[in-house]
Design an enzyme around this catalytic site. Structure first.
Site, PDB file in Angstrom:
ATOM      1  N   CYS A 256      47.185   1.620  -4.833  1.00 37.31           N
ATOM      2  CA  CYS A 256      46.675   0.559  -3.958  1.00 37.31           C
ATOM      3  C   CYS A 256      47.757  -0.383  -3.452  1.00 37.31           C
ATOM      4  O   CYS A 256      47.522  -1.163  -2.539  1.00 37.31           O
ATOM      5  CB  CYS A 256      45.622  -0.252  -4.706  1.00 37.31           C
ATOM      6  SG  CYS A 256      46.312  -1.023  -6.177  1.00 37.31           S
TER       7      CYS A 256
ATOM      8  N   CYS B  10      43.077  -0.630 -12.768  1.00 32.83           N
ATOM      9  CA  CYS B  10      43.721  -1.914 -12.486  1.00 32.83           C
ATOM     10  C   CYS B  10      44.395  -2.532 -13.719  1.00 32.83           C
ATOM     11  O   CYS B  10      45.335  -3.313 -13.575  1.00 32.83           O
ATOM     12  CB  CYS B  10      42.710  -2.894 -11.907  1.00 32.83           C
ATOM     13  SG  CYS B  10      41.894  -2.266 -10.424  1.00 32.83           S
TER      14      CYS B  10
HETATM   15 FE1  FES Z   1      44.905  -2.259  -7.090  1.00 28.79          FE
HETATM   16 FE2  FES Z   1      43.114  -3.193  -8.685  1.00 28.79          FE
HETATM   17  S1  FES Z   1      42.755  -2.290  -6.746  1.00 28.79           S
HETATM   18  S2  FES Z   1      45.213  -2.966  -9.109  1.00 28.79           S
END
Ligand code: FES
Length: 133
Positions: free
Chosen positions: A41, A110
């Protein structure tokens, strides 16, 4: 626009850590730090550790991440403080997820940021100590 926090998605503990992060901010006198990025992400975390007598004396963090990563980073700084190096690096992403009363399935990854950052900062400190010996 910021991601809305849903009590159905996040626990009250997670929301509390996100809204009132513990130990947020840089630590100018840190003994070691680590910067990690989630390749999936792009969220990132920088963690700072100070050591005294073989234990983590203080921990803080800067995050550019989602609520779950901020909350687990906040929890991580509380959990590692006062711990030995071995204890601090032994914490897993599951330990940090448990500390915020769990993560939604889509957010399980995460907590990796906090676990990786703590381990890398401890490793950096060990390397610094070894170089001095
Ligand atoms: Fe990237 Fe949570 S969506 S660390």
């Amino acid at each position: 626009m910021a991601e809305p926090l849903s009590p159905e998605q996040y626990s009250a503990t997670l929301i509390d850590h996100f809204e009132r992060p513990r130990n947020a901010g840089a630590m100018p006198d840190a003994d070691a730090e680590a910067f990690v990025t989630n390749p999936v992400c792009g969220d990132s975390l920088r963690i700072f550790l100070r050591f005294a007598e073989g234990r983590v004396a203080a921990a803080s963090f800067l995050s550019s991440g989602c609520p779950a990563s901020i909350a687990t980073s906040s929890a991580a700084t509380e959990m590692v403080t006062g711990r030995t190096l071995e204890e601090a690096e032994a914490f897993t992403r599951d330990d940090y997820a448990t500390a915020v009363d769990g993560l939604p399935a889509s957010k399980v990854h995460c907590s990796v940021l906090a676990a990786s950052a703590v381990r890398q900062a401890v490793a950096a400190w060990r390397a610094k100590q070894a170089a001095r010996a």
